[in-house]
Motif scaffolding. Structure first.
Motif, PDB file in Angstrom:
ATOM      1  N   ASP A 179      33.391  25.518  41.883  1.00 44.00           N
ATOM      2  CA  ASP A 179      33.100  25.972  43.244  1.00 44.00           C
ATOM      3  C   ASP A 179      32.931  27.488  43.208  1.00 44.00           C
ATOM      4  O   ASP A 179      33.912  28.230  43.107  1.00 44.00           O
ATOM      5  N   LEU A 180      31.697  27.968  43.279  1.00 45.93           N
ATOM      6  CA  LEU A 180      31.444  29.407  43.186  1.00 45.93           C
ATOM      7  C   LEU A 180      32.010  30.174  44.378  1.00 45.93           C
ATOM      8  O   LEU A 180      32.359  31.345  44.239  1.00 45.93           O
ATOM      9  N   VAL A 181      32.084  29.531  45.536  1.00 42.35           N
ATOM     10  CA  VAL A 181      32.678  30.206  46.699  1.00 42.35           C
ATOM     11  C   VAL A 181      34.149  30.508  46.418  1.00 42.35           C
ATOM     12  O   VAL A 181      34.633  31.610  46.683  1.00 42.35           O
ATOM     13  N   LYS A 182      34.846  29.539  45.869  1.00 43.93           N
ATOM     14  CA  LYS A 182      36.246  29.740  45.508  1.00 43.93           C
ATOM     15  C   LYS A 182      36.374  30.816  44.441  1.00 43.93           C
ATOM     16  O   LYS A 182      37.254  31.684  44.513  1.00 43.93           O
ATOM     17  N   LEU A 183      35.497  30.774  43.447  1.00 43.34           N
ATOM     18  CA  LEU A 183      35.541  31.777  42.390  1.00 43.34           C
ATOM     19  C   LEU A 183      35.276  33.168  42.955  1.00 43.34           C
ATOM     20  O   LEU A 183      35.934  34.143  42.557  1.00 43.34           O
ATOM     21  N   ASP A 184      34.328  33.302  43.877  1.00 44.94           N
ATOM     22  CA  ASP A 184      34.052  34.595  44.501  1.00 44.94           C
ATOM     23  C   ASP A 184      35.290  35.126  45.223  1.00 44.94           C
ATOM     24  O   ASP A 184      35.586  36.327  45.180  1.00 44.94           O
ATOM     25  N   ASP A 185      36.004  34.252  45.897  1.00 47.46           N
ATOM     26  CA  ASP A 185      37.229  34.679  46.595  1.00 47.46           C
ATOM     27  C   ASP A 185      38.276  35.168  45.603  1.00 47.46           C
ATOM     28  O   ASP A 185      38.959  36.174  45.847  1.00 47.46           O
ATOM     29  N   ILE A 186      38.400  34.458  44.490  1.00 42.31           N
ATOM     30  CA  ILE A 186      39.354  34.880  43.453  1.00 42.31           C
ATOM     31  C   ILE A 186      38.947  36.242  42.903  1.00 42.31           C
ATOM     32  O   ILE A 186      39.789  37.130  42.700  1.00 42.31           O
ATOM     33  N   ASN A 187      37.656  36.410  42.646  1.00 42.33           N
ATOM     34  CA  ASN A 187      37.163  37.700  42.141  1.00 42.33           C
ATOM     35  C   ASN A 187      37.471  38.817  43.115  1.00 42.33           C
ATOM     36  O   ASN A 187      37.923  39.905  42.718  1.00 42.33           O
ATOM     37  N   ALA A 188      37.194  38.593  44.421  1.00 35.68           N
ATOM     38  CA  ALA A 188      37.423  39.635  45.433  1.00 35.68           C
ATOM     39  C   ALA A 188      38.897  40.004  45.489  1.00 35.68           C
ATOM     40  O   ALA A 188      39.245  41.187  45.579  1.00 35.68           O
ATOM     41  N   ASP A 189      39.749  39.003  45.442  1.00 33.66           N
ATOM     42  CA  ASP A 189      41.196  39.269  45.468  1.00 33.66           C
ATOM     43  C   ASP A 189      41.617  40.070  44.240  1.00 33.66           C
ATOM     44  O   ASP A 189      42.435  40.995  44.342  1.00 33.66           O
ATOM     45  N   TYR A 190      41.049  39.711  43.092  1.00 36.22           N
ATOM     46  CA  TYR A 190      41.425  40.417  41.867  1.00 36.22           C
ATOM     47  C   TYR A 190      40.942  41.857  41.888  1.00 36.22           C
ATOM     48  O   TYR A 190      41.710  42.791  41.589  1.00 36.22           O
ATOM     49  N   ILE A 191      39.676  42.067  42.227  1.00 39.15           N
ATOM     50  CA  ILE A 191      39.137  43.433  42.240  1.00 39.15           C
ATOM     51  C   ILE A 191      39.894  44.305  43.235  1.00 39.15           C
ATOM     52  O   ILE A 191      40.086  45.502  43.011  1.00 39.15           O
ATOM     53  N   ALA A 192      40.359  43.705  44.339  1.00 36.52           N
ATOM     54  CA  ALA A 192      41.110  44.466  45.337  1.00 36.52           C
ATOM     55  C   ALA A 192      42.431  44.989  44.789  1.00 36.52           C
ATOM     56  O   ALA A 192      43.011  45.928  45.347  1.00 36.52           O
ATOM     57  N   THR A 193      42.908  44.419  43.671  1.00 37.82           N
ATOM     58  CA  THR A 193      44.162  44.903  43.080  1.00 37.82           C
ATOM     59  C   THR A 193      43.941  46.059  42.120  1.00 37.82           C
ATOM     60  O   THR A 193      44.906  46.695  41.685  1.00 37.82           O
ATOM     61  N   LEU A 194      42.680  46.344  41.776  1.00 33.92           N
ATOM     62  CA  LEU A 194      42.384  47.414  40.824  1.00 33.92           C
ATOM     63  C   LEU A 194      42.348  48.764  41.520  1.00 33.92           C
ATOM     64  O   LEU A 194      42.003  48.867  42.692  1.00 33.92           O
ATOM     65  N   THR A 195      42.668  49.801  40.783  1.00 35.96           N
ATOM     66  CA  THR A 195      42.536  51.153  41.322  1.00 35.96           C
ATOM     67  C   THR A 195      41.063  51.541  41.352  1.00 35.96           C
ATOM     68  O   THR A 195      40.219  50.918  40.682  1.00 35.96           O
ATOM     69  N   SER A 196      40.756  52.583  42.110  1.00 32.19           N
ATOM     70  CA  SER A 196      39.369  53.048  42.173  1.00 32.19           C
ATOM     71  C   SER A 196      38.868  53.451  40.792  1.00 32.19           C
ATOM     72  O   SER A 196      37.717  53.172  40.432  1.00 32.19           O
ATOM     73  N   ASP A 197      39.704  54.102  40.028  1.00 36.50           N
ATOM     74  CA  ASP A 197      39.312  54.509  38.675  1.00 36.50           C
ATOM     75  C   ASP A 197      39.005  53.290  37.810  1.00 36.50           C
ATOM     76  O   ASP A 197      38.035  53.280  37.038  1.00 36.50           O
ATOM     77  N   GLU A 198      39.840  52.251  37.916  1.00 39.52           N
ATOM     78  CA  GLU A 198      39.606  51.043  37.126  1.00 39.52           C
ATOM     79  C   GLU A 198      38.295  50.382  37.524  1.00 39.52           C
ATOM     80  O   GLU A 198      37.542  49.907  36.660  1.00 39.52           O
ATOM     81  N   ILE A 199      38.009  50.356  38.817  1.00 41.30           N
ATOM     82  CA  ILE A 199      36.763  49.737  39.278  1.00 41.30           C
ATOM     83  C   ILE A 199      35.559  50.499  38.738  1.00 41.30           C
ATOM     84  O   ILE A 199      34.602  49.898  38.237  1.00 41.30           O
ATOM     85  N   VAL A 200      35.595  51.822  38.834  1.00 41.96           N
ATOM     86  CA  VAL A 200      34.473  52.620  38.335  1.00 41.96           C
ATOM     87  C   VAL A 200      34.295  52.399  36.833  1.00 41.96           C
ATOM     88  O   VAL A 200      33.173  52.214  36.346  1.00 41.96           O
TER      89      VAL A 200
END
Length: 567
Positions: free
Chosen positions: A375-396
């Motif tokens: 389910d890609l919708v579920k996977l997208d939600d997991i991705n969004a939750d995970y990326i939200a835990t990263l710092t700005s530096d980590e995201i960049v």
């Protein structure tokens, strides 16, 4: 066992015991078919000794075939392989099964290596470091030939000269007779050929395959224990399966190759797709004929997709998300994908926080026998939750690493404008209770944050652009000009949005949506429409974070450049 079943089994076993001894070629003839210096099987046993690992330790392998690019189901299987071996303190191998040389896809092996690295499922040993190398089957031809020769010497295999026409005729006659298809019994026309018939064909130079002489008899059922599915009972194999092809180079089929390789590489547990369930009786026969101990199997259910009201297997031909390259090109964070796949394997892991789920073991007994839905919708939600835990530096850092390959223009800009990228990522993400979750994968970065960078942002010059919501072009120009002429940059002492409110009032916009709805003919729109003009001019989109924070990140010069572009 019921009396009828017992009688059937006894009859089958009696038939097997009464079967005449196989007609065998002389060892001289058999050996003449192989290189003179070909080692005996004992040589390979010494070359690849047992690993001497503690009891309970598992040696697993992932064995993709380079006949196409890697399926996400392969990553799913390899994830289970890796986890089972490492939680037991064992070893995990990758073996490329390329004996079907005619179907090898150019570039597939390189894509495998890239995928293994991306998803962190690379092997514990390889051709540079491993004692059980080579780990590519086409490089192990000499090993297989040793074992095929031994089976021929013992009469457990035989040469078959059946042509395509012969096989087609057999199939037609079986269909007419209502017999099961296959090469067995009376239909195995070379099984009981005399040595004279065989040598005559060899003298002609006729092409041949080597077939396994199956000991299976119709009516016999065999049982075994699958590490996922428990005890299973199936019809025994009675087909004389091809184990060595007629093509040059002489390579085996999967059936023989995997038995020899899994033994010599000292694999203790084979985790593979359920499509191989029907082959287990044959594979057990091969292990027995080769004099090798049987290996434990665990057959996993395939990944599925909901298609309307029905479910079907995830298909590389139909579904982009079936191919591993899809996840790499889209920039799915590997941790989130691993978490999702582990949750598909064991539902228990899907209920855990991501760090805990990645550390917890996958249990084979908890793997279901019904294929899990992707389910890609579920996977997208997991991705969004995970990326939200990263710092700005980590995201960049993570984004630039991905974009260096898949969006080099934006990678260069983000690296050059790192402070701006960091300012953009703090908006509604840092210091707030519910951070924005608008990044679901790295390929979203351009759409979500690309407008912050003047190098790639294209200012709007057409006041009739549909993103302005249908406002009169002259009114759009008036909003833009008025905002630019009296612009006050954000600071701690001013209520920044007040300047938009004042401007909207001067231009005749309603103070709020309620007032506009009560008398729409009296106004060109509400303050929301006026504010939307500024938002679109600054970001190119009607959807963006807090406008004041965006303006602060852009800086005054860039704000004015964008606003004045439409005036």
């Amino acid at each position: 066992m019921a009396g009828a079943e017992a009688g059937t089994l006894l009859a089958a076993l009696t038939a097997r015991s009464l079967e005449p001894a196989p007609i065998m070629l002389s060892q001289t003839v058999v050996d003449s078919l192989f290189p003179a210096e070909l080692p005996e099987p004992e040589y390979w046993e010494r070359r690849y000794p047992p690993r001497h690992l503690p009891e309970g330790v598992e040696v697993t392998r992932f064995a993709p075939s380079p006949t196409g690019y890697l399926h996400i189901g392969g990553v799913y299987a390899a994830t289970i392989d890796v986890d089972v071996s490492r939680h037991s303190g064992g070893r995990y191998l990758v073996r490329i099964e390329d004996t079907d040389q005619a179907r090898v896809t150019e570039g597939a092996a390189e894509q495998f290596a890239e995928s293994f690295a991306y998803f962190d499922i690379g092997p514990d040993e390889d051709d540079l470091t491993g004692s059980y190398r080579p780990y590519t089957q086409s490089a192990r031809q000499e090993i297989y030939l040793s074992y095929v020769r031994e089976l021929l010497r013992q009469g457990k295999a035989y040469l078959c000269f059946a042509t395509k026409e012969d096989l087609a005729d057999i199939a037609a006659r079986q269909e007419k007779a209502g017999a099961l298809p296959g090469y067995y019994g009376q239909w195995a026309i070379w099984r009981d050929a005399s040595p004279e018939q065989v040598t005559a064909k060899l003298d002609e130079g006729a092409p041949y395959v080597v077939r396994f002489r199956s000991p299976g008899v119709a009516g016999v059922r065999v049982s075994y224990t699958d590490a996922i599915r428990g005890e299973l009972t199936q019809d025994d194999n009675r087909n004389d399966t091809v184990i060595l092809k007629s093509t040059d180079p002489r390579l085996p089929t999967y059936h023989l190759a995997h038995a020899v390789d899994d033994h010599l590489m000292r694999v203790s547990l084979v985790i593979r797709a359920e499509e191989w369930l029907s082959s287990v009786p044959l594979h057990h026969q091969l292990f027995d004929a080769l004099g090798l101990p049987r290996i434990r199997y665990a057959h996993i259910a395939p990944l599925m997709k909901q298609d309307g009201k029905s479910r079907r297997k995830l298909s590389k031909r139909k579904d982009p998300e079936a191919t591993v390259s899809f996840y790499m090109e889209q920039g799915y964070p590997v941790e989130a994908v691993q978490y999702y796949l582990r949750g598909l394997a064991n539902g228990r892991l899907a209920e855990m926080p991501l760090p805990e789920a990645l550390a917890a073991p996958i249990r084979l007994e908890e793997c279901g026998t019904a294929g899990p839905l992707v389910d890609l919708v579920k996977l997208d939600d997991i991705n969004a939750d995970y990326i939200a835990t990263l710092t700005s530096d980590e995201i960049v850092d993570r984004f630039i690493e991905w974009a260096d390959k898949y969006d080099p223009e934006l990678a260069t800009v983000a690296a050059a404008e790192r402070p701006l990228a960091l300012r953009a990522l703090t908006i509604e993400r840092v210091g707030v209770e519910n951070p924005r979750k608008d990044l679901r994968k790295w390929s979203d970065f351009r759409a979500v944050y690309g407008y912050f960078f003047r190098q790639i942002f294209e200012p709007l010059t057409d006041p009739a652009d549909e993103r302005f919501g249908g406002l009169e072009p002259e009114l759009v120009r008036s909003v833009a000009a008025g905002f630019a002429d009296s612009y006050r940059p954000p600071d701690a002492d001013t209520e920044w949005f007040g300047q938009i409110r004042d401007l909207a009032s001067r231009l005749g916009f309603a103070p709020d949506r309620k007032a506009y709805k009560q008398d729409p003919a009296a106004y060109p729109g509400s303050i929301a429409e006026a504010s939307q003009v500024i938002r679109v001019l600054l970001t190119g989109t009607r959807n963006s974070p807090d406008l004041k924070a965006v303006a602060a990140a852009l800086g005054t010069d860039e704000v004015l450049r964008r606003v004045r572009s439409v005036a």
